[in-house]
Write a protein that holds these residues in place. Structure first.
Motif, PDB file in Angstrom:
ATOM      1  N   GLU A  17       0.798  -1.223   0.000  1.00  0.00           N
ATOM      2  CA  GLU A  17       0.000   0.000   0.000  1.00  0.00           C
ATOM      3  C   GLU A  17       0.836   1.280   0.000  1.00  0.00           C
ATOM      4  N   LYS A  18       2.033   1.254   0.555  1.00  0.00           N
ATOM      5  CA  LYS A  18       2.865   2.463   0.621  1.00  0.00           C
ATOM      6  C   LYS A  18       3.385   2.888  -0.750  1.00  0.00           C
ATOM      7  N   TYR A  19       3.474   1.942  -1.667  1.00  0.00           N
ATOM      8  CA  TYR A  19       4.162   2.200  -2.931  1.00  0.00           C
ATOM      9  C   TYR A  19       3.317   1.993  -4.188  1.00  0.00           C
ATOM     10  N   VAL A  20       2.236   1.248  -4.081  1.00  0.00           N
ATOM     11  CA  VAL A  20       1.539   0.781  -5.284  1.00  0.00           C
ATOM     12  C   VAL A  20       0.908   1.921  -6.091  1.00  0.00           C
ATOM     13  N   PHE A  21       0.463   2.982  -5.449  1.00  0.00           N
ATOM     14  CA  PHE A  21      -0.114   4.104  -6.205  1.00  0.00           C
ATOM     15  C   PHE A  21       0.928   4.691  -7.148  1.00  0.00           C
ATOM     16  N   GLU A  22       2.122   4.918  -6.640  1.00  0.00           N
ATOM     17  CA  GLU A  22       3.186   5.478  -7.478  1.00  0.00           C
ATOM     18  C   GLU A  22       3.614   4.496  -8.563  1.00  0.00           C
ATOM     19  N   ALA A  23       3.646   3.211  -8.235  1.00  0.00           N
ATOM     20  CA  ALA A  23       4.016   2.198  -9.220  1.00  0.00           C
ATOM     21  C   ALA A  23       3.035   2.183 -10.394  1.00  0.00           C
ATOM     22  N   ILE A  79       1.279 -14.416 -17.181  1.00  0.00           N
ATOM     23  CA  ILE A  79       1.824 -14.842 -18.475  1.00  0.00           C
ATOM     24  C   ILE A  79       0.757 -15.598 -19.269  1.00  0.00           C
ATOM     25  N   GLY A  80      -0.041 -16.379 -18.565  1.00  0.00           N
ATOM     26  CA  GLY A  80      -1.079 -17.164 -19.227  1.00  0.00           C
ATOM     27  C   GLY A  80      -2.181 -16.344 -19.866  1.00  0.00           C
ATOM     28  N   ILE A  81      -2.442 -15.154 -19.352  1.00  0.00           N
ATOM     29  CA  ILE A  81      -3.510 -14.325 -19.929  1.00  0.00           C
ATOM     30  C   ILE A  81      -2.981 -13.141 -20.735  1.00  0.00           C
ATOM     31  N   ALA A  82      -1.675 -12.956 -20.742  1.00  0.00           N
ATOM     32  CA  ALA A  82      -1.063 -11.828 -21.455  1.00  0.00           C
ATOM     33  C   ALA A  82      -1.339 -11.914 -22.950  1.00  0.00           C
ATOM     34  N   LYS A  83      -1.642 -10.772 -23.564  1.00  0.00           N
ATOM     35  CA  LYS A  83      -1.917 -10.709 -24.996  1.00  0.00           C
ATOM     36  C   LYS A  83      -0.783 -10.063 -25.789  1.00  0.00           C
ATOM     37  N   GLY A  84       0.143  -9.437 -25.106  1.00  0.00           N
ATOM     38  CA  GLY A  84       1.176  -8.666 -25.783  1.00  0.00           C
ATOM     39  C   GLY A  84       2.260  -9.507 -26.434  1.00  0.00           C
ATOM     40  N   LYS A  85       2.924  -8.897 -27.394  1.00  0.00           N
ATOM     41  CA  LYS A  85       4.108  -9.492 -28.019  1.00  0.00           C
ATOM     42  C   LYS A  85       5.248  -9.529 -27.004  1.00  0.00           C
ATOM     43  N   TYR A  86       5.297  -8.498 -26.160  1.00  0.00           N
ATOM     44  CA  TYR A  86       6.325  -8.383 -25.135  1.00  0.00           C
ATOM     45  C   TYR A  86       5.693  -8.408 -23.748  1.00  0.00           C
ATOM     46  N   ILE A  87       6.438  -8.942 -22.793  1.00  0.00           N
ATOM     47  CA  ILE A  87       5.996  -8.919 -21.404  1.00  0.00           C
ATOM     48  C   ILE A  87       6.960  -8.028 -20.631  1.00  0.00           C
ATOM     49  N   ALA A  88       6.394  -7.065 -19.931  1.00  0.00           N
ATOM     50  CA  ALA A  88       7.181  -6.174 -19.080  1.00  0.00           C
ATOM     51  C   ALA A  88       6.867  -6.510 -17.631  1.00  0.00           C
ATOM     52  N   ARG A  89       7.892  -6.566 -16.816  1.00  0.00           N
ATOM     53  CA  ARG A  89       7.725  -6.862 -15.396  1.00  0.00           C
ATOM     54  C   ARG A  89       7.725  -5.587 -14.588  1.00  0.00           C
ATOM     55  N   MET A  90       6.918  -5.600 -13.568  1.00  0.00           N
ATOM     56  CA  MET A  90       6.824  -4.461 -12.668  1.00  0.00           C
ATOM     57  C   MET A  90       6.451  -5.012 -11.305  1.00  0.00           C
ATOM     58  N   ASP A  91       7.022  -4.437 -10.266  1.00  0.00           N
ATOM     59  CA  ASP A  91       6.663  -4.811  -8.901  1.00  0.00           C
ATOM     60  C   ASP A  91       5.916  -3.664  -8.247  1.00  0.00           C
ATOM     61  N   GLY A  92       5.182  -3.973  -7.216  1.00  0.00           N
ATOM     62  CA  GLY A  92       4.358  -2.984  -6.534  1.00  0.00           C
ATOM     63  C   GLY A  92       5.128  -1.894  -5.838  1.00  0.00           C
ATOM     64  N   ASP A  93       6.434  -2.071  -5.693  1.00  0.00           N
ATOM     65  CA  ASP A  93       7.245  -1.027  -5.072  1.00  0.00           C
ATOM     66  C   ASP A  93       8.270  -0.454  -6.050  1.00  0.00           C
ATOM     67  N   ASP A  94       8.050  -0.660  -7.357  1.00  0.00           N
ATOM     68  CA  ASP A  94       8.917  -0.108  -8.400  1.00  0.00           C
ATOM     69  C   ASP A  94       8.327   1.179  -8.958  1.00  0.00           C
ATOM     70  N   VAL A  95       9.163   1.950  -9.601  1.00  0.00           N
ATOM     71  CA  VAL A  95       8.730   3.129 -10.347  1.00  0.00           C
ATOM     72  C   VAL A  95       9.438   3.087 -11.692  1.00  0.00           C
TER      73      VAL A  95
END
Length: 117
Positions: A17-23, A79-95
């Motif tokens: 919760e501390k970071y997810v809005f910014e992420a 990954i199983g539901i992704a539709k994109g050609k590329y997959i980008a990873r992101m974490d809830g505390d990343d920016v």
């Protein structure tokens, strides 16, 4: 909703919760916009899910798991539901910087022999 996004962004979240809005904001504010954002909540017990629900954007796909089953399970589901050609990873505390996807797509499209960026 974008029917064929070039990028599927996987964002597994759990009690961040501390970071997810910014992420989430940093993803939605990308200069490159042809993506879907798959947010997978792993049964957060804080306000993470409510914060995720506060975003109204047609590119967001929100998954609420019924049972906490861990980070790897969340990524595999995404990954199983992704539709994109590329997959980008992101974490809830990343920016992500605003031009992240623009630069990554340009690089990947120009370098077909590269599989990870």
């Amino acid at each position: 909703m974008i029917s064929t996004p070039l990028i599927s962004v996987l964002l597994p979240v759990y009690n961040c919760e501390k970071y997810v809005f910014e992420a989430i904001s940093s993803i939605l504010n990308q200069t490159y916009s042809n993506f879907e954002l798959i947010i997978i909540d792993d049964c957060s017990t804080d306000t993470t899910l409510q914060i995720c629900k506060s975003f109204k954007d047609e590119r967001i796909i929100r998954i609420e798991k019924e049972k906490n089953s861990g980070y790897t399970n969340s990524l595999n589901y995404g990954i199983g539901i992704a539709k994109g050609k590329y997959i980008a990873r992101m974490d809830g505390d990343d920016v992500s910087l605003p031009t992240r996807f623009e630069k990554q797509v340009d690089f990947m499209e120009a370098n077909g022999d590269v599989v990870v960026c």
